[in-house]
Design a protein around this motif. Structure first.
Motif, PDB file in Angstrom:
ATOM      1  N   GLY A  59       2.232 -14.320   4.832  1.00 32.92           N
ATOM      2  CA  GLY A  59       2.397 -13.245   3.860  1.00 32.92           C
ATOM      3  C   GLY A  59       1.818 -11.930   4.372  1.00 32.92           C
ATOM      4  O   GLY A  59       2.416 -10.866   4.188  1.00 32.92           O
ATOM      5  N   ILE A  60       0.659 -12.005   5.012  1.00 33.21           N
ATOM      6  CA  ILE A  60       0.070 -10.797   5.604  1.00 33.21           C
ATOM      7  C   ILE A  60       0.992 -10.239   6.679  1.00 33.21           C
ATOM      8  O   ILE A  60       1.210  -9.019   6.757  1.00 33.21           O
ATOM      9  CB  ILE A  60      -1.323 -11.110   6.185  1.00 33.21           C
ATOM     10  CG1 ILE A  60      -2.320 -11.387   5.048  1.00 33.21           C
ATOM     11  CG2 ILE A  60      -1.823  -9.961   7.059  1.00 33.21           C
ATOM     12  CD1 ILE A  60      -3.680 -11.859   5.517  1.00 33.21           C
TER      13      ILE A  60
ATOM     14  N   ILE B  56       6.988  -5.077   7.010  1.00 34.58           N
ATOM     15  CA  ILE B  56       7.632  -4.104   6.125  1.00 34.58           C
ATOM     16  C   ILE B  56       6.965  -2.737   6.276  1.00 34.58           C
ATOM     17  O   ILE B  56       7.638  -1.699   6.308  1.00 34.58           O
ATOM     18  CB  ILE B  56       7.578  -4.583   4.665  1.00 34.58           C
ATOM     19  CG1 ILE B  56       8.357  -5.893   4.491  1.00 34.58           C
ATOM     20  CG2 ILE B  56       8.116  -3.503   3.726  1.00 34.58           C
ATOM     21  CD1 ILE B  56       9.832  -5.795   4.823  1.00 34.58           C
ATOM     22  N   ALA B  57       5.647  -2.722   6.380  1.00 33.14           N
ATOM     23  CA  ALA B  57       4.918  -1.461   6.535  1.00 33.14           C
ATOM     24  C   ALA B  57       5.214  -0.793   7.876  1.00 33.14           C
ATOM     25  O   ALA B  57       5.328   0.440   7.956  1.00 33.14           O
ATOM     26  CB  ALA B  57       3.414  -1.707   6.389  1.00 33.14           C
ATOM     27  N   LEU B  58       5.340  -1.577   8.927  1.00 33.12           N
ATOM     28  CA  LEU B  58       5.695  -1.011  10.232  1.00 33.12           C
ATOM     29  C   LEU B  58       7.078  -0.377  10.186  1.00 33.12           C
ATOM     30  O   LEU B  58       7.314   0.676  10.789  1.00 33.12           O
ATOM     31  CB  LEU B  58       5.637  -2.101  11.308  1.00 33.12           C
ATOM     32  CG  LEU B  58       4.227  -2.549  11.710  1.00 33.12           C
ATOM     33  CD1 LEU B  58       4.293  -3.805  12.582  1.00 33.12           C
ATOM     34  CD2 LEU B  58       3.498  -1.429  12.460  1.00 33.12           C
TER      35      LEU B  58
ATOM     36  N   ASN C 203       1.057 -10.061   1.050  1.00 33.62           N
ATOM     37  CA  ASN C 203       1.880  -8.907   1.430  1.00 33.62           C
ATOM     38  C   ASN C 203       1.120  -7.604   1.217  1.00 33.62           C
ATOM     39  O   ASN C 203       1.189  -6.678   2.023  1.00 33.62           O
ATOM     40  CB  ASN C 203       3.161  -8.868   0.596  1.00 33.62           C
ATOM     41  CG  ASN C 203       4.166  -9.947   0.955  1.00 33.62           C
ATOM     42  OD1 ASN C 203       5.155 -10.136   0.238  1.00 33.62           O
ATOM     43  ND2 ASN C 203       3.951 -10.671   2.038  1.00 33.62           N
ATOM     44  N   PHE C 204       0.375  -7.538   0.108  1.00 34.39           N
ATOM     45  CA  PHE C 204      -0.420  -6.343  -0.200  1.00 34.39           C
ATOM     46  C   PHE C 204      -1.461  -6.095   0.891  1.00 34.39           C
ATOM     47  O   PHE C 204      -1.639  -4.962   1.355  1.00 34.39           O
ATOM     48  CB  PHE C 204      -1.098  -6.505  -1.558  1.00 34.39           C
ATOM     49  CG  PHE C 204      -1.880  -5.298  -1.986  1.00 34.39           C
ATOM     50  CD1 PHE C 204      -1.242  -4.225  -2.584  1.00 34.39           C
ATOM     51  CD2 PHE C 204      -3.243  -5.233  -1.797  1.00 34.39           C
ATOM     52  CE1 PHE C 204      -1.956  -3.102  -2.980  1.00 34.39           C
ATOM     53  CE2 PHE C 204      -3.965  -4.121  -2.180  1.00 34.39           C
ATOM     54  CZ  PHE C 204      -3.330  -3.049  -2.779  1.00 34.39           C
ATOM     55  N   LEU C 205      -2.148  -7.150   1.322  1.00 34.92           N
ATOM     56  CA  LEU C 205      -3.157  -7.016   2.372  1.00 34.92           C
ATOM     57  C   LEU C 205      -2.533  -6.505   3.666  1.00 34.92           C
ATOM     58  O   LEU C 205      -3.088  -5.627   4.338  1.00 34.92           O
ATOM     59  CB  LEU C 205      -3.846  -8.360   2.612  1.00 34.92           C
ATOM     60  CG  LEU C 205      -4.768  -8.875   1.502  1.00 34.92           C
ATOM     61  CD1 LEU C 205      -5.271 -10.274   1.841  1.00 34.92           C
ATOM     62  CD2 LEU C 205      -5.944  -7.923   1.290  1.00 34.92           C
TER      63      LEU C 205
ATOM     64  N   LEU D 268      -3.210  -2.826   5.305  1.00 32.43           N
ATOM     65  CA  LEU D 268      -3.754  -2.809   6.666  1.00 32.43           C
ATOM     66  C   LEU D 268      -3.011  -1.814   7.542  1.00 32.43           C
ATOM     67  O   LEU D 268      -3.614  -0.999   8.247  1.00 32.43           O
ATOM     68  CB  LEU D 268      -3.672  -4.213   7.276  1.00 32.43           C
ATOM     69  CG  LEU D 268      -4.153  -4.346   8.724  1.00 32.43           C
ATOM     70  CD1 LEU D 268      -5.647  -4.069   8.831  1.00 32.43           C
ATOM     71  CD2 LEU D 268      -3.835  -5.746   9.264  1.00 32.43           C
ATOM     72  N   ILE D 269      -1.676  -1.840   7.498  1.00 31.88           N
ATOM     73  CA  ILE D 269      -0.880  -0.916   8.312  1.00 31.88           C
ATOM     74  C   ILE D 269      -1.022   0.514   7.800  1.00 31.88           C
ATOM     75  O   ILE D 269      -1.049   1.471   8.591  1.00 31.88           O
ATOM     76  CB  ILE D 269       0.596  -1.345   8.339  1.00 31.88           C
ATOM     77  CG1 ILE D 269       0.728  -2.747   8.945  1.00 31.88           C
ATOM     78  CG2 ILE D 269       1.437  -0.349   9.147  1.00 31.88           C
ATOM     79  CD1 ILE D 269       0.171  -2.881  10.352  1.00 31.88           C
ATOM     80  N   ALA D 270      -1.141   0.699   6.494  1.00 31.44           N
ATOM     81  CA  ALA D 270      -1.371   2.039   5.946  1.00 31.44           C
ATOM     82  C   ALA D 270      -2.677   2.611   6.491  1.00 31.44           C
ATOM     83  O   ALA D 270      -2.752   3.797   6.868  1.00 31.44           O
ATOM     84  CB  ALA D 270      -1.410   1.988   4.417  1.00 31.44           C
ATOM     85  N   TRP D 271      -3.707   1.784   6.550  1.00 28.05           N
ATOM     86  CA  TRP D 271      -5.003   2.219   7.077  1.00 28.05           C
ATOM     87  C   TRP D 271      -4.904   2.516   8.573  1.00 28.05           C
ATOM     88  O   TRP D 271      -5.442   3.517   9.053  1.00 28.05           O
ATOM     89  CB  TRP D 271      -6.044   1.138   6.791  1.00 28.05           C
ATOM     90  CG  TRP D 271      -7.443   1.449   7.247  1.00 28.05           C
ATOM     91  CD1 TRP D 271      -8.195   0.758   8.140  1.00 28.05           C
ATOM     92  CD2 TRP D 271      -8.280   2.536   6.808  1.00 28.05           C
ATOM     93  NE1 TRP D 271      -9.425   1.322   8.299  1.00 28.05           N
ATOM     94  CE2 TRP D 271      -9.506   2.423   7.487  1.00 28.05           C
ATOM     95  CE3 TRP D 271      -8.097   3.582   5.916  1.00 28.05           C
ATOM     96  CZ2 TRP D 271     -10.559   3.328   7.299  1.00 28.05           C
ATOM     97  CZ3 TRP D 271      -9.143   4.493   5.724  1.00 28.05           C
ATOM     98  CH2 TRP D 271     -10.346   4.364   6.404  1.00 28.05           C
ATOM     99  N   PHE D 272      -4.214   1.652   9.307  1.00 25.08           N
ATOM    100  CA  PHE D 272      -4.010   1.895  10.741  1.00 25.08           C
ATOM    101  C   PHE D 272      -3.211   3.174  10.972  1.00 25.08           C
ATOM    102  O   PHE D 272      -3.490   3.938  11.899  1.00 25.08           O
ATOM    103  CB  PHE D 272      -3.281   0.706  11.383  1.00 25.08           C
ATOM    104  CG  PHE D 272      -4.160  -0.492  11.635  1.00 25.08           C
ATOM    105  CD1 PHE D 272      -5.525  -0.436  11.445  1.00 25.08           C
ATOM    106  CD2 PHE D 272      -3.608  -1.693  12.063  1.00 25.08           C
ATOM    107  CE1 PHE D 272      -6.341  -1.549  11.680  1.00 25.08           C
ATOM    108  CE2 PHE D 272      -4.405  -2.806  12.301  1.00 25.08           C
ATOM    109  CZ  PHE D 272      -5.769  -2.733  12.100  1.00 25.08           C
TER     110      PHE D 272
END
Length: 288
Positions: free
Chosen positions: A17-18, A24-26, A101-103, A107-111
């Protein structure tokens, strides 16, 4: 497959899930970078089309790479309708995968924030992120809900079609067109928004971003901060994430999972009378 997923260990669902959230974030990162100033050269329509094409990377990585995505897992309702899995098992999968999925997305938003990628092209990438997020929290509850329904209708169709494909190229083609459609139309995806909106929140106070955003909002940098006051964590959760998630469940579980189950998987002896009566009415209409 749905039964196998419901019996997956907590750790497996968490990690997969992570990863899905990250994928999706990438894809969201790629879409933002590629289209940060594209509309001024090719127009809004083509910019949206290209944004959708590159964003398709996310579901391609999820489906072919193997990961657990909440929006795609709404199709597990078919297993419940067939009696192969219980409602409790579906709820367990959805809950674990949603928060995983949220985590991954956060994580990618922070990166994305730490990497300084948002400073590219004179901070236009950061400005695109902020304006995108601000537009999402500016939707009414009804708009967010309906856009969520339409979005996951297309996402689950992409998953449904790709599951029938035998090779990787076919799967990719089955994914690209529905995903491009939902992005180009501005529909709302709960997991993607877990990246887009937090990224906007992280970047909205950056001076370089405010300097670019201010003219778009018709104000100065100080006024831009006031104009972006609604872009916060509360608005993210209550004005976007909740209605979009509900819409995603309706779009995937009902308009794809339940409808296709009722046609192809439900025993003929249990077909709804409404459908039988409707078919009889059409028969009389075209034979008289």
């Amino acid at each position: 497959m749905p039964k196998k997923r419901t019996t997956s260990p907590f750790y497996s669902l968490l990690v997969l899930g992570i990863l899905a959230g990250c994928y999706i974030a990438l894809a969201g990162s790629l879409s933002t970078v590629v289209t940060n100033d594209l509309a001024r050269y090719v127009g809004d329509g083509l910019s949206r089309l290209i944004s959708g094409l590159v964003f398709s990377l996310g579901l391609i990585l999820v489906v072919i790479g193997g990961a657990e995505l909440f929006t795609g897992n709404t199709l597990m309702v078919t297993g419940w309708l067939e009696g192969k899995i219980s409602g409790r098992q579906v709820a367990r999968n959805w809950t674990i995968v949603f928060f995983a999925n949220f985590l991954g997305s956060i994580l990618i938003a922070w990166f994305f924030y730490l990497s300084g990628v948002w400073e590219m092209n004179g901070a236009l990438v950061g400005a695109k992120s902020v304006l995108t997020a601000n537009g999402k929290v500016g939707l009414t509850w009804t708009e967010a809900l309906v856009r969520g329904i339409l979005c996951n209708w297309l996402v689950c169709l992409a998953v449904w079609l790709s599951s029938a494909s035998k090779d990787g190229i076919s799967k990719i083609f089955c994914i690209v067109f529905p995903i491009t459609a939902f992005v180009a139309c501005g529909f709302e995806h709960s997991i993607a928004n877990m990246f887009f909106i937090p990224t906007g929140i992280l970047l909205k106070s950056q001076p370089a971003v405010l300097a670019v955003v201010a003219p778009v909002l018709g104000t100065d940098p100080a006024g831009a901060m006031s104009a972006l006051a609604n872009l916060n964590w509360g608005s993210f959760v209550f004005k976007n994430l909740i209605p979009v998630t509900i819409g995603n469940i309706i779009g995937g579980a009902i308009f794809v999972g339940t409808f296709y189950w009722s046609v192809f998987l439900k025993p003929s002896s249990r077909k709804p009378k409404l459908l039988v009566n409707f078919a009889a009415m059409l028969t009389r209409l075209f034979t008289n």
